[in-house]
Design a protein around this motif. Structure first.
Motif, PDB file in Angstrom:
ATOM      1  N   ALA A 295     -13.832  62.565 -38.854  1.00 15.97           N
ATOM      2  CA  ALA A 295     -14.500  62.698 -39.886  1.00 15.97           C
ATOM      3  C   ALA A 295     -16.010  63.183 -40.085  1.00 15.97           C
ATOM      4  CB  ALA A 295     -13.808  62.152 -41.403  1.00 15.97           C
ATOM      5  N   ARG A 296     -16.179  62.108 -40.410  1.00 15.91           N
ATOM      6  CA  ARG A 296     -18.094  62.320 -40.441  1.00 15.91           C
ATOM      7  C   ARG A 296     -19.090  63.130 -39.806  1.00 15.91           C
ATOM      8  NH1 ARG A 296     -19.802  55.820 -43.481  1.00 15.91           N
ATOM      9  NH2 ARG A 296     -19.118  56.500 -45.617  1.00 15.91           N
ATOM     10  N   MET A 297     -17.894  63.209 -38.244  1.00 16.20           N
ATOM     11  CA  MET A 297     -18.867  63.906 -36.991  1.00 16.20           C
ATOM     12  C   MET A 297     -18.861  65.146 -38.031  1.00 16.20           C
ATOM     13  SD  MET A 297     -20.322  64.249 -34.482  1.00 16.20           S
ATOM     14  CE  MET A 297     -21.411  65.884 -33.665  1.00 16.20           C
ATOM     15  N   THR A 298     -17.871  65.756 -38.915  1.00 15.28           N
ATOM     16  CA  THR A 298     -18.810  66.589 -39.624  1.00 15.28           C
ATOM     17  C   THR A 298     -19.466  67.219 -40.239  1.00 15.28           C
ATOM     18  OG1 THR A 298     -16.809  66.389 -40.715  1.00 15.28           O
ATOM     19  CG2 THR A 298     -15.473  67.465 -38.631  1.00 15.28           C
ATOM     20  N   TYR A 299     -20.007  66.298 -40.907  1.00 17.78           N
ATOM     21  CA  TYR A 299     -20.148  66.676 -42.223  1.00 17.78           C
ATOM     22  C   TYR A 299     -21.876  67.100 -41.931  1.00 17.78           C
ATOM     23  CZ  TYR A 299     -18.199  62.413 -44.497  1.00 17.78           C
ATOM     24  OH  TYR A 299     -16.144  62.177 -45.161  1.00 17.78           O
ATOM     25  N   ASP A 300     -22.534  66.876 -41.178  1.00 13.21           N
ATOM     26  CA  ASP A 300     -24.050  67.526 -41.567  1.00 13.21           C
ATOM     27  C   ASP A 300     -23.763  68.899 -40.918  1.00 13.21           C
ATOM     28  OD1 ASP A 300     -26.896  67.296 -40.899  1.00 13.21           O
ATOM     29  OD2 ASP A 300     -26.552  67.745 -38.583  1.00 13.21           O
ATOM     30  N   TYR A 301     -22.850  69.722 -40.237  1.00  6.91           N
ATOM     31  CA  TYR A 301     -22.080  70.748 -39.982  1.00  6.91           C
ATOM     32  C   TYR A 301     -21.705  71.580 -41.037  1.00  6.91           C
ATOM     33  CZ  TYR A 301     -19.899  74.417 -38.202  1.00  6.91           C
ATOM     34  OH  TYR A 301     -19.238  75.947 -37.717  1.00  6.91           O
ATOM     35  N   LEU A 302     -21.155  70.553 -42.134  1.00  6.06           N
ATOM     36  CA  LEU A 302     -20.656  71.014 -42.744  1.00  6.06           C
ATOM     37  C   LEU A 302     -21.488  71.488 -44.347  1.00  6.06           C
ATOM     38  CD1 LEU A 302     -17.132  70.615 -42.384  1.00  6.06           C
ATOM     39  CD2 LEU A 302     -17.798  72.758 -42.462  1.00  6.06           C
ATOM     40  N   LEU A 303     -22.188  69.468 -44.475  1.00  6.33           N
ATOM     41  CA  LEU A 303     -23.483  70.342 -45.309  1.00  6.33           C
ATOM     42  C   LEU A 303     -24.271  70.672 -45.206  1.00  6.33           C
ATOM     43  CD1 LEU A 303     -23.198  66.163 -45.665  1.00  6.33           C
ATOM     44  CD2 LEU A 303     -21.804  67.840 -47.402  1.00  6.33           C
ATOM     45  N   LYS A 304     -24.985  71.053 -44.488  1.00  2.00           N
ATOM     46  CA  LYS A 304     -25.743  72.338 -44.131  1.00  2.00           C
ATOM     47  C   LYS A 304     -25.566  74.112 -44.494  1.00  2.00           C
ATOM     48  CE  LYS A 304     -28.310  70.295 -40.608  1.00  2.00           C
ATOM     49  NZ  LYS A 304     -28.556  69.740 -39.034  1.00  2.00           N
ATOM     50  N   SER A 305     -24.436  74.469 -44.681  1.00  2.00           N
ATOM     51  CA  SER A 305     -23.600  75.124 -44.942  1.00  2.00           C
ATOM     52  C   SER A 305     -23.072  74.946 -45.934  1.00  2.00           C
ATOM     53  CB  SER A 305     -22.652  75.884 -44.365  1.00  2.00           C
ATOM     54  OG  SER A 305     -23.510  75.646 -42.751  1.00  2.00           O
ATOM     55  N   GLY A 306     -23.479  74.558 -46.846  1.00  2.00           N
ATOM     56  CA  GLY A 306     -23.000  74.316 -48.568  1.00  2.00           C
ATOM     57  C   GLY A 306     -21.522  73.658 -49.048  1.00  2.00           C
ATOM     58  N   LYS A 308     -19.545  71.356 -50.628  1.00  2.00           N
ATOM     59  CA  LYS A 308     -19.195  69.813 -50.821  1.00  2.00           C
ATOM     60  C   LYS A 308     -18.592  68.992 -50.180  1.00  2.00           C
ATOM     61  CE  LYS A 308     -20.498  71.868 -55.052  1.00  2.00           C
ATOM     62  NZ  LYS A 308     -20.792  73.332 -54.361  1.00  2.00           N
ATOM     63  N   ILE A 309     -19.036  67.811 -50.114  1.00  2.00           N
ATOM     64  CA  ILE A 309     -18.157  66.729 -49.112  1.00  2.00           C
ATOM     65  C   ILE A 309     -17.694  65.623 -50.070  1.00  2.00           C
ATOM     66  CG2 ILE A 309     -17.846  65.436 -47.469  1.00  2.00           C
ATOM     67  CD1 ILE A 309     -18.562  67.090 -45.245  1.00  2.00           C
ATOM     68  N   TYR A 310     -16.642  64.939 -50.466  1.00  2.00           N
ATOM     69  CA  TYR A 310     -16.382  63.068 -51.580  1.00  2.00           C
ATOM     70  C   TYR A 310     -15.210  62.850 -50.605  1.00  2.00           C
ATOM     71  CZ  TYR A 310     -18.092  67.335 -55.484  1.00  2.00           C
ATOM     72  OH  TYR A 310     -18.278  68.114 -56.407  1.00  2.00           O
ATOM     73  N   GLU A 311     -16.025  61.342 -50.354  1.00  2.00           N
ATOM     74  CA  GLU A 311     -14.794  60.344 -50.332  1.00  2.00           C
ATOM     75  C   GLU A 311     -14.107  59.735 -51.375  1.00  2.00           C
ATOM     76  OE1 GLU A 311     -17.352  59.641 -45.882  1.00  2.00           O
ATOM     77  OE2 GLU A 311     -17.661  58.007 -47.486  1.00  2.00           O
ATOM     78  N   TYR A 312     -12.848  60.009 -50.828  1.00  2.00           N
ATOM     79  CA  TYR A 312     -11.996  58.998 -52.354  1.00  2.00           C
ATOM     80  C   TYR A 312     -12.698  57.430 -51.694  1.00  2.00           C
ATOM     81  CZ  TYR A 312      -8.079  57.428 -54.512  1.00  2.00           C
ATOM     82  OH  TYR A 312      -7.064  57.304 -55.551  1.00  2.00           O
ATOM     83  N   MET A 374     -20.175  61.567 -53.892  1.00  2.00           N
ATOM     84  CA  MET A 374     -20.178  63.086 -53.173  1.00  2.00           C
ATOM     85  C   MET A 374     -21.283  62.446 -51.750  1.00  2.00           C
ATOM     86  SD  MET A 374     -22.264  66.493 -54.841  1.00  2.00           S
ATOM     87  CE  MET A 374     -22.293  67.631 -53.837  1.00  2.00           C
ATOM     88  N   MET A 375     -21.481  62.983 -50.944  1.00  2.00           N
ATOM     89  CA  MET A 375     -21.637  63.253 -49.921  1.00  2.00           C
ATOM     90  C   MET A 375     -23.006  63.803 -49.915  1.00  2.00           C
ATOM     91  SD  MET A 375     -20.114  59.835 -48.584  1.00  2.00           S
ATOM     92  CE  MET A 375     -20.641  60.025 -47.405  1.00  2.00           C
ATOM     93  N   SER A 376     -23.786  63.383 -49.100  1.00  2.00           N
ATOM     94  CA  SER A 376     -24.729  63.731 -48.961  1.00  2.00           C
ATOM     95  C   SER A 376     -25.381  63.240 -47.534  1.00  2.00           C
ATOM     96  CB  SER A 376     -26.158  63.798 -50.382  1.00  2.00           C
ATOM     97  OG  SER A 376     -26.684  62.415 -50.597  1.00  2.00           O
ATOM     98  N   SER A 377     -26.589  64.167 -47.252  1.00  2.00           N
ATOM     99  CA  SER A 377     -28.099  63.488 -45.494  1.00  2.00           C
ATOM    100  C   SER A 377     -28.089  62.497 -46.370  1.00  2.00           C
ATOM    101  CB  SER A 377     -29.084  64.390 -45.852  1.00  2.00           C
ATOM    102  OG  SER A 377     -28.136  65.892 -45.413  1.00  2.00           O
ATOM    103  N   GLU A 378     -28.545  61.912 -48.415  1.00  2.00           N
ATOM    104  CA  GLU A 378     -29.645  60.974 -48.245  1.00  2.00           C
ATOM    105  C   GLU A 378     -27.865  59.856 -48.402  1.00  2.00           C
ATOM    106  OE1 GLU A 378     -29.784  63.147 -50.119  1.00  2.00           O
ATOM    107  OE2 GLU A 378     -31.715  64.453 -49.041  1.00  2.00           O
ATOM    108  N   LYS A 379     -27.557  59.746 -48.314  1.00  2.00           N
ATOM    109  CA  LYS A 379     -26.101  59.004 -48.203  1.00  2.00           C
ATOM    110  C   LYS A 379     -25.163  58.942 -46.993  1.00  2.00           C
ATOM    111  CE  LYS A 379     -24.591  59.573 -52.952  1.00  2.00           C
ATOM    112  NZ  LYS A 379     -23.472  59.550 -54.785  1.00  2.00           N
TER     113      LYS A 379
END
Length: 430
Positions: A295-306, A308-312, A374-379
């Motif tokens: 799942a985290r492999m997809t984060y950068d691709y999706l976060l750059k497009s706006g 919002k990703i949350y981890e429960y 909430m996930m971000s590049s900094e986190k």
């Protein structure tokens, strides 16, 4: 499974229907209006409603589940089904050979001896202590009672769906449905369990008309959608892609195992790029670390497009729900991963109902606001380069895995009836 022998039942029961192999069924169900749909969150809401419906059953129970454990939930279900069978209710229970492979012969004997028609999907023995039936699972969770009420979602019959199970208790969702669409779910369940499907008798038609009249003031539109390994291998994924393409204001997806293919990822990204508020709620405490890596492999691709990703992070997320704009929702058994989208037998309901959408949105918003990070590049965690490299390999392995796994002999699933005299050798080598 225990090898103890099972005693033959001395009670006369309705003969079991002829069993058939799990072949594809070319049926596509349409939207049905005037249904009543209620969201059930976790076992605390789900089990009491299902068990009460089973206790009130008068003629028929159809039940499919991926997991049934011999714990307080499974034992209560067993007793309810035995009592229903003893008062003459016709019951068919379909279990998955992997998820239910540890059930004891005594547990199964009590059910089959009472007259419950039990069947196992893809039973297989352990070899060197390892299960061999990993793939093509019966992953659906469906209950239909008397053809008038149905339950469908992601909740199995196990105590780990209750909060008192502890930190590993699952966060999950299901729905209770009443109205015309129950006839479609009932028809589908009959086909899948091998029962012959006949035209409705006059009393069934009259009951259906009463249902339509009872819910005529409700605008709930519901459609059953499923995937199999025959004529409908991509139906659930295609539904997601279609609604993402038409989304205008918001998209919320809460899914336990998230590593879809490029086409679905692209639609998620494109929706965010055109200004749609896209939120993903994913596992922060996964029961399988490989799922988190992929799942985290997809984060950068999706976060750059706006996106919002949350981890429960409170406990494992097991839900498979989504909503688009203010009136479209889906609840079911299908994850957004290669197993669910390419291999397992799955079933979801699609729901067009503003009140249901609002209820689901409010619950997911509370989840993301108060129980997620909430996930971000900094986190991104330390060692991200290493994790990204491993995740890249995992993601592409899983992307092609269904095609590779299709070569394995374990991908020839079958149904096997469990009877008082054959249940004990269900997992013996064959």
């Amino acid at each position: 499974m225990s090898s103890q022998s099972m005693e033959k039942s001395t009670v006369e029961h309705i003969p079991a229907p002829p069993i058939r192999e799990p072949t594809a069924v070319d049926v596509e169900y349409s939207w049905q209006g005037s249904n009543r749909v209620e969201l059930l969150e976790n076992g605390e809401a789900y089990f009491p409603r299902v068990f009460e419906a089973l206790r009130q059953a008068q003629s028929e129970i159809l039940l499919e589940t991926f997991i049934l454990f011999e714990d307080k939930v499974g034992n209560e279900l067993q007793q309810i089904l035995i009592e229903a069978a003893q008062r003459g209710v016709r019951i068919t229970v379909s279990l998955d050979g992997f998820g239910c492979g540890e059930l004891s012969s005594g547990f199964l004997s009590a059910l089959s001896g009472a007259g419950v028609h039990l069947q196992m999907f893809d039973p297989a023995p352990k070899r060197l202590g390892i299960r061999t039936n990993w793939f093509r699972r019966l992953h659906r969770k469906i209950v239909v009672v008397d053809g008038t009420v149905a339950f469908i979602g992601g909740i199995n019959f196990s105590a780990d769906h209750l909060a008192d199970f502890g930190p590993e208790a699952k966060q999950d969702y299901s729905v209770e449905v009443q109205g015309p669409v129950v006839a479609d779910i009932h028809h589908f369940a009959l086909l899948q369990c091998g029962r012959p499907v006949r035209a409705k008798y006059w009393w069934q038609r009259r009951r259906q008309r009463r249902s339509e009249l009872a819910f005529s003031d409700h605008d709930g539109q519901v459609r059953l959608v499923y995937r199999d390994n025959g004529e409908h291998p991509t139906d659930i994924e295609e539904v997601y892609r279609q609604v993402l393409r038409t989304a205008q204001r918001r998209v919320v997806i809460a899914n336990a195992y998230f590593f879809p293919g490029y086409r679905l990822l692209r639609e998620i990204r494109n929706a965010a790029r055109r200004g749609v508020d896209v939120r993903l709620i994913l596992q922060g405490q996964p029961d399988m670390m490989v799922a988190r890596l992929a799942a985290r492999m997809t984060y950068d691709y999706l976060l750059k497009s706006g996106v919002k990703i949350y981890e429960y992070c409170d406990r494992p997320l097991h839900g498979k729900v989504a909503l688009v704009d203010e009136d479209w929702s889906t609840v079911g058994s299908s994850n957004l991963d290669p197993l669910s989208l390419s291999m397992n037998l799955e079933a979801n309901v699609l729901i067009r109902d503003r009140q249901f959408n609002r209820d689901l949105y409010d619950r997911l918003e509370d989840l993301s606001d108060h129980h997620c990070k909430m996930m971000s590049s900094e986190k991104i965690p330390s060692g991200w380069v290493w994790h990204m490299t491993v995740g890249f390999l995992v993601f592409h392995f899983l992307r092609h895995f269904p095609a590779w796994a299709g070569w394995l002999p374990a991908h020839k699933p079958r149904l096997k009836r469990i009877t008082p005299t054959t249940g004990s050798d269900l997992h013996e080598p064959r």
